[in-house]
Design an enzyme around this catalytic site. Structure first.
Site, PDB file in Angstrom:
ATOM      1  CE  LYS A 112      -3.132 -13.028  -7.381  1.00 36.20           C
ATOM      2  NZ  LYS A 112      -2.687 -12.865  -6.003  1.00 36.20           N
ATOM      3  CG  ASP A 126      -1.393  -9.694  -9.450  1.00 29.05           C
ATOM      4  OD1 ASP A 126      -0.149  -9.720  -9.499  1.00 29.05           O
ATOM      5  OD2 ASP A 126      -2.034  -9.782  -8.377  1.00 29.05           O
TER       6      ASP A 126
HETATM    7  O1  C5P Z   1       0.319  -3.307  -9.758  1.00 26.57           O
HETATM    8  P1  C5P Z   1      -0.835  -3.123  -8.852  1.00 26.57           P
HETATM    9  O2  C5P Z   1      -1.592  -1.859  -9.125  1.00 26.57           O
HETATM   10  O3  C5P Z   1      -1.754  -4.309  -8.782  1.00 26.57           O
HETATM   11  O4  C5P Z   1      -0.213  -2.974  -7.393  1.00 26.57           O
HETATM   12  C1  C5P Z   1      -0.966  -2.495  -6.319  1.00 26.57           C
HETATM   13  C2  C5P Z   1      -0.018  -2.046  -5.236  1.00 26.57           C
HETATM   14  O5  C5P Z   1       0.655  -3.181  -4.681  1.00 26.57           O
HETATM   15  C3  C5P Z   1       1.087  -1.109  -5.690  1.00 26.57           C
HETATM   16  O6  C5P Z   1       0.666   0.224  -5.664  1.00 26.57           O
HETATM   17  C4  C5P Z   1       2.191  -1.367  -4.669  1.00 26.57           C
HETATM   18  O7  C5P Z   1       1.928  -0.664  -3.480  1.00 26.57           O
HETATM   19  C5  C5P Z   1       2.012  -2.842  -4.353  1.00 26.57           C
HETATM   20  N1  C5P Z   1       2.914  -3.701  -5.139  1.00 26.57           N
HETATM   21  C6  C5P Z   1       4.267  -3.719  -4.817  1.00 26.57           C
HETATM   22  N2  C5P Z   1       5.136  -4.499  -5.528  1.00 26.57           N
HETATM   23  C7  C5P Z   1       4.678  -5.269  -6.538  1.00 26.57           C
HETATM   24  C8  C5P Z   1       3.309  -5.286  -6.885  1.00 26.57           C
HETATM   25  C9  C5P Z   1       2.449  -4.480  -6.167  1.00 26.57           C
HETATM   26  O8  C5P Z   1       4.690  -3.031  -3.884  1.00 26.57           O
HETATM   27  N3  C5P Z   1       5.540  -6.010  -7.198  1.00 26.57           N
END
Ligand code: C5P
Length: 300
Positions: A11, A138
């Site tokens: 993406k 994601d």
């Molecule tokens: O959800 P995911 O594990 O992919 O997110 C990785 C990191 O990205 C999270 O631990 C956070 O630090 C950051 N993040 C965030 N806000 C979001 C998505 C991700 O701060 N909406």
């Protein structure tokens, strides 16, 4: 069934507007996802244990233990079904690793779809979407594909109409960037500048450009609030973005948390020319032409 193969797209975020930091460590977002034709393939084979093997470029940078998002996906699906299942996952990577193109999320989505089929669970997509949201912000979009607005931490999705294909070039950098590190850098930058962080809003001009299939307008409307942080962590991205603009890209942006840079082209021929020119300019490890939108994770 002894083996299932699933193809999952990368993406790019055509809008990534980052709101204030929440108490749970995430940020509220307006995140317009667009699935593009760079695909990982996830093969699920019958096995006693849950294992993973990764092939392709930079496969050695992908963890093979429980830190692997595809392994986590298989385990979460088995838990949801209330049974102990095994699977041998084989992932062929084309999506850059830690590149801001949801490569890990794609593999998790691929594993969910493949194991659901291999194990004969027959769970509907809504159930897979719920499991996906727990795995990462994601992952639901990697299941859905197309073009969609993500709100909340990015996992609440609404599809948006597009009026035609868009042609892109992705400049892949050497090495990756950690998503969490880029968000933390974004917070630090905002704190240092005293910026008042507004509640994120959908960019209506961008949605209109998508609906009209108008690449020129979309190029001018691209938004990524993480870009200053990613560029600060990887100064060479300024040169990459400038090179793409000078070579005639309609828009130039860091993809998600980077360090991959995305360039919008007029059409397929322009994308191929731009990819060749960027590859020759020495501003990236490799430049790949792709188009969007494409479907999410699907059995092939
Ligand atoms: O959800 P995911 O594990 O992919 O997110 C990785 C990191 O990205 C999270 O631990 C956070 O630090 C950051 N993040 C965030 N806000 C979001 C998505 C991700 O701060 N909406």
């Amino acid at each position: 069934m002894s083996s299932v193969t699933v193809r999952v797209p990368a993406k790019v975020n055509v809008q990534l507007s980052v709101g204030p930091l929440r108490d749970d460590g995430y940020h509220d977002l307006v995140n317009v996802f667009h699935a593009v034709s760079i695909f990982d393939e996830v093969v699920a084979k019958e096995s006693e244990l849950v294992t993973v093997r990764v092939e392709g470029e930079h496969a050695d940078q992908v963890p093979l233990d429980d830190g692997n998002l595809a392994i986590q996906a298989a385990r979460a699906l088995a838990k949801h079904a209330g049974r102990t299942y095994g699977v041998e996952l084989v992932i062929s990577k084309a999506i850059p690793v830690a590149g801001g193109m949801a490569g890990g999320s794609a593999d998790a989505a691929g594993a969910l779809v493949a194991c659901n089929e291999l194990w004969g669970l027959g769970l509907p997509r809504e159930d897979l979407m719920e499991i996906a949201a727990d795995l990462g912000s994601d992952v639901p979009f990697s299941l859905l594909g197309g073009t969609a607005v993500g709100t909340g931490r990015g996992e609440q999705l609404t599809g948006v109409p597009t009026g035609g294909d868009f042609h892109w070039v992705f400049a892949v950098a050497d090495g990756g960037l950690s998503t969490a590190t880029v968000y933390a850098q974004c917070d630090r930058l905002r704190e240092a500048t005293g910026e008042q962080v507004a509640w994120p809003q959908v960019n209506d001009g961008l949605l209109a450009a998508l609906a009209a299939g108008d690449a020129g307008r979309l190029g001018a409307e691209l938004v990524n609030d993480l870009q200053p942080a990613a560029v600060m962590l990887r100064r060479s991205l300024t040169r990459t973005l400038d090179a793409g603009r000078e070579l005639g890209a309609l828009g130039a942006i860091v993809s998600g948390s980077g360090p991959t840079c995305a360039f919008l082209a007029r059409d397929g021929d322009h994308a191929r020319e731009l990819a060749a020119a960027l590859s020759g300019a020495g501003v990236c490890r490799l430049a790949v032409a792709a188009h969007g939108e494409v479907p999410g994770a699907e059995i092939v």
